[in-house]
Enzyme design. Sequence first.
Site, PDB file in Angstrom:
ATOM      1  N   GLU A 110     -68.256 -34.481  55.968  1.00 59.07           N
ATOM      2  CA  GLU A 110     -67.872 -33.953  54.654  1.00 59.07           C
ATOM      3  C   GLU A 110     -67.503 -35.084  53.694  1.00 59.07           C
ATOM      4  O   GLU A 110     -67.822 -35.019  52.502  1.00 59.07           O
ATOM      5  CB  GLU A 110     -66.700 -32.977  54.804  1.00 59.07           C
TER       6      GLU A 110
ATOM      7  N   HIS B 286     -73.388 -32.010  46.975  1.00 58.64           N
ATOM      8  CA  HIS B 286     -72.676 -32.155  48.252  1.00 58.64           C
ATOM      9  C   HIS B 286     -73.521 -31.577  49.392  1.00 58.64           C
ATOM     10  O   HIS B 286     -73.692 -32.221  50.444  1.00 58.64           O
ATOM     11  CB  HIS B 286     -71.328 -31.433  48.170  1.00 58.64           C
ATOM     12  N   GLU B 287     -74.055 -30.376  49.200  1.00 54.05           N
ATOM     13  CA  GLU B 287     -74.876 -29.746  50.243  1.00 54.05           C
ATOM     14  C   GLU B 287     -76.155 -30.538  50.479  1.00 54.05           C
ATOM     15  O   GLU B 287     -76.625 -30.661  51.616  1.00 54.05           O
ATOM     16  CB  GLU B 287     -75.201 -28.300  49.859  1.00 54.05           C
TER      17      GLU B 287
ATOM     18  N   HIS C 264     -75.646 -33.401  52.843  1.00 55.82           N
ATOM     19  CA  HIS C 264     -75.741 -33.062  54.263  1.00 55.82           C
ATOM     20  C   HIS C 264     -77.186 -33.152  54.742  1.00 55.82           C
ATOM     21  O   HIS C 264     -77.467 -33.643  55.838  1.00 55.82           O
ATOM     22  CB  HIS C 264     -75.212 -31.642  54.501  1.00 55.82           C
TER      23      HIS C 264
END
Length: 421
Positions: free
Chosen positions: A359, A279-280, A283
């Site tokens: 997100e 997930h990070e 970004h």
Amino acid sequence: MRRKKVFGWFIILYGIYLLTMAAYFFVWAKSSIPLTMKGTAADPSLFMNKQQLAESSTLNAWRHFLSFATIPLDWGVYLFVLVGGFSLWIKKCSERLSRSFIVQMVLCYVCLSLITLIVFLPVSFASYQLSVHFGISVQPLADWLKDQAISTAVSTLIGLIAMTAVMALVRRYPKNWWLPAWLLSIPFILFMMYVQPVVIDPLYNHFQPLTDGELKTEILNMASRAGIPANNVYEADMSRETNAMNAYVNGIGTHLRIVLWDTTVNRLSHSEVLFIMAHEMGHYVMHHIIWGTVSALIGLLLTLWIAAKIHLWASIRWGGRMNISHPGDLTALPMLLLILSLLSFAAEPVQNMISRDFEWQADQYAIEMTQDRQAAIRSFQKLSVSSLSEMNPPALVKWIQYDHPTMLERIDYLEHVKLNR
């Protein structure tokens, strides 16, 4: 007499506001999940026990109430300082001590910051005690006070630098200061983003390379597959402060860091941590930091333009009553801060909407990369338990304060997303 009226009306309206917020969060607002989602992975009764469910309901009602109670306090401080004549008194004291504008600005801004700290400290302490009572925070009071002092010092220094430049420009260009102020903000914001991971963050916590060698290798292999030139993953010693879990990415350029709290490393399985890290990485891969900065700068440009118009109008309209001789008069500093605070609050829903979209994209990237539905769902369930989070917070909270999709939405998405294998 007018001052007493202003003070009286503010206190009355603030009292009504507090009663309304109390009724909303403790009586009217419902955070239960829809009946159609009972028995699904997003149903907290499946991964929280009865005590945790009850504590989550009570804790979050108080969390929201305290959070919303503080929103008008900034405005109240600036209004009381300005209308009560205290702003003029501070300015005169600073002029007696020095003829230098910078020294006068330091004295005025620091005084305002100390007043704000005194007003906000009881609410901040109540929030801290609430977290301790429900087992979220394990930070000793002395350490909490130290962090509050550091936070105040850092925010005051950053605010002082920014507002000194702004007020200097207002003094010189009372009508059009907004454009040079915005141009100056660009390198300033980029510089702060660059130094935060290596200068500001270490003031609060100790950071070290991830100690779990096997997990570190797995994360770096994932980064390599994603095309991310990462050679390290950092671990923050948050377990001395909290039982909650988190991970984040911040910084830019060579100072960009992917950080895991040690609570996350210790309480999640490798597959669950890998989903969080994917997930990070999402970004980073999708340039969310860059796009977020661009959108923030566009919002700041609009905010400063509107603030300049309102500030000039207010200085002309009410300047005589409040002993403001010029829009750049230091007596007008609380008025400008009040205007900026109101505009920033008005912009929050838009900023949060952009953040929620980022997100969503990062969640989609993470599940596509890991292809592990169960690990993804378990990670969100455990994150919710660790913070006693609500799966479906009240609408007002989601609209004004949520910069992430709700856990209900995120888990529901993971349950129904089609995987490639």
